[in-house]
Write an enzyme that holds these catalytic residues in place. Structure first.
Site, mmCIF file in Angstrom:
data_model
loop_
_atom_site.group_PDB
_atom_site.id
_atom_site.type_symbol
_atom_site.label_atom_id
_atom_site.label_comp_id
_atom_site.label_asym_id
_atom_site.label_seq_id
_atom_site.Cartn_x
_atom_site.Cartn_y
_atom_site.Cartn_z
ATOM 1 N N ASN A 152 -46.780 -15.991 0.114
ATOM 2 C CA ASN A 152 -47.006 -15.450 -1.222
ATOM 3 C C ASN A 152 -45.753 -15.441 -2.093
ATOM 4 O O ASN A 152 -45.854 -15.330 -3.316
ATOM 5 C CB ASN A 152 -47.549 -14.015 -1.060
ATOM 6 C CG ASN A 152 -47.543 -13.227 -2.337
ATOM 7 O OD1 ASN A 152 -48.326 -13.490 -3.237
ATOM 8 N ND2 ASN A 152 -46.647 -12.247 -2.421
ATOM 9 N N TYR A 211 -43.274 -24.346 -13.265
ATOM 10 C CA TYR A 211 -44.216 -23.500 -12.531
ATOM 11 C C TYR A 211 -45.508 -24.255 -12.243
ATOM 12 O O TYR A 211 -46.016 -24.232 -11.112
ATOM 13 C CB TYR A 211 -44.511 -22.237 -13.336
ATOM 14 C CG TYR A 211 -45.484 -21.301 -12.661
ATOM 15 C CD1 TYR A 211 -45.098 -20.524 -11.574
ATOM 16 C CD2 TYR A 211 -46.803 -21.205 -13.103
ATOM 17 C CE1 TYR A 211 -46.001 -19.671 -10.950
ATOM 18 C CE2 TYR A 211 -47.707 -20.354 -12.489
ATOM 19 C CZ TYR A 211 -47.296 -19.590 -11.412
ATOM 20 O OH TYR A 211 -48.193 -18.756 -10.797
ATOM 21 N N LYS A 267 -46.968 -25.281 -8.455
ATOM 22 C CA LYS A 267 -48.256 -24.849 -7.921
ATOM 23 C C LYS A 267 -49.176 -26.040 -7.635
ATOM 24 O O LYS A 267 -49.997 -25.986 -6.698
ATOM 25 C CB LYS A 267 -48.921 -23.865 -8.892
ATOM 26 C CG LYS A 267 -48.179 -22.530 -8.986
ATOM 27 C CD LYS A 267 -47.989 -21.873 -7.625
ATOM 28 C CE LYS A 267 -47.334 -20.523 -7.729
ATOM 29 N NZ LYS A 267 -47.175 -19.844 -6.414
ATOM 30 N N ILE A 282 -53.425 -10.999 -13.065
ATOM 31 C CA ILE A 282 -53.520 -9.863 -12.158
ATOM 32 C C ILE A 282 -52.499 -8.806 -12.567
ATOM 33 O O ILE A 282 -51.386 -9.128 -12.982
ATOM 34 C CB ILE A 282 -53.241 -10.302 -10.698
ATOM 35 C CG1 ILE A 282 -54.136 -11.484 -10.304
ATOM 36 C CG2 ILE A 282 -53.430 -9.127 -9.736
ATOM 37 C CD1 ILE A 282 -55.610 -11.185 -10.271
ATOM 38 N N THR A 300 -49.701 -6.994 -12.003
ATOM 39 C CA THR A 300 -48.542 -6.970 -11.115
ATOM 40 C C THR A 300 -47.286 -6.807 -11.961
ATOM 41 O O THR A 300 -47.327 -6.846 -13.194
ATOM 42 C CB THR A 300 -48.414 -8.273 -10.306
ATOM 43 O OG1 THR A 300 -48.145 -9.355 -11.205
ATOM 44 C CG2 THR A 300 -49.688 -8.567 -9.501
#
Length: 258
Positions: free
Chosen positions: A91, A157, A161, A190, A192
């Site tokens: 993760n 990024y 991914k 999300i 976070t």
């Protein structure tokens, strides 16, 4: 703590906050002994304390996944502490707030690729032989819908991914007959600390993301954790090489608020 993973060992990288923390806690609730790794030690030790206070077993291993020696030591310490490795949730990752392609610096590019892509490969490189020794298990990699298509901004990024997705599929094909299933979760927006930092850097981005959400809300770390647990469980025994989008329908297509 009794559960479906009683007697099993799980490793969670980036397990000191957000999705990683939620997943580490859920593994422990299901009976697994959990090794948690991250760069920031205080938060990681706090997660370990939460698990132990609830009656579970956990250890924190400070690790920068972009450093090969540290990744090797992380897996070795997990095995030395608990006798083996059955599951891994890779993760650990970063999202840098950089703009268009020409605005990336070489440092932005190298940091993102080294942690998000090379780091994940290093983790699998050392995890897989140990999981083979246990007769099989499961690996879940943390990817993103950003790796499925192009978009404006954050090229490094997105590329990292996309690389995670290909590495996941490749490893799934290579080790399926060793009884190792390799899948990826692709979280959307999300709640976070990453989202908090994005909001601080770009005020209003949370509202913009919310307007894109078909389900009308931002996701919770615990919702991603539940999916990771399922992918590692016997209930997902025929699931291998899957990119599981967990984004409330965002990647299903374009959605416009009236």
């Amino acid at each position: 703590m009794a559960g479906q993973f009683e007697g099993k060992v799980a490793l969670v990288t980036g397990g000191n906050s957000g999705i990683g923390k939620a997943t580490a806690l859920q593994f422990a609730r299901e009976g697994a002994r959990v090794a948690i790794s991250a760069r920031r030690a205080p938060e990681g030790e706090q997660v370990v304390a939460e698990i132990r206070d609830a009656g579970g077993e956990a250890v924190f291993i400070q690790t920068d996944v972009s450093e090969p020696d540290q990744v090797e030591a992380m897996v070795a310490t997990t095995v030395l502490t608990y006798g083996g490795l059955d599951y891994a949730f890779n993760n650990a990752g970063i999202v840098l707030d950089v703009g268009l392609t020409h605005e990336h610096t070489e440092e932005d590019w190298d940091s993102t690729i080294d942690i998000n892509m090379k780091g994940l490969w290093l983790c699998m490189k050392h995890e897989i032989p140990e999981i083979i020794k246990r007769g099989g298990g499961a690996i879940v990699n943390d990817s993103s819908g950003a790796g499925l298509q192009g978009g404006i901004g954050r090229m490094a990024y997105r590329v990292s991914k996309a690389g995670v997705n290909v590495m996941t599929r490749t490893a799934a094909l290579e080790y399926g007959r060793d009884n190792i299933r390799v899948n990826a979760v692709l979280p959307g927006a999300i709640h976070t600390s990453i989202l908090d930092r994005m909001e601080a850097d770009t005020p209003g981005i949370s509202e913009e993301l919310l307007n894109r959400m078909v389900v009308g809300r931002i996701g919770k770390p615990e919702e991603i954790a539940e999916a990771v647990i399922w992918l590692c469980s016997d209930a997902a025994s025929f699931v291998n090489g899957v990119m599981l989008s967990l984004d409330g329908g965002t990647t299903a297509g374009r959605f416009y608020m009236e």
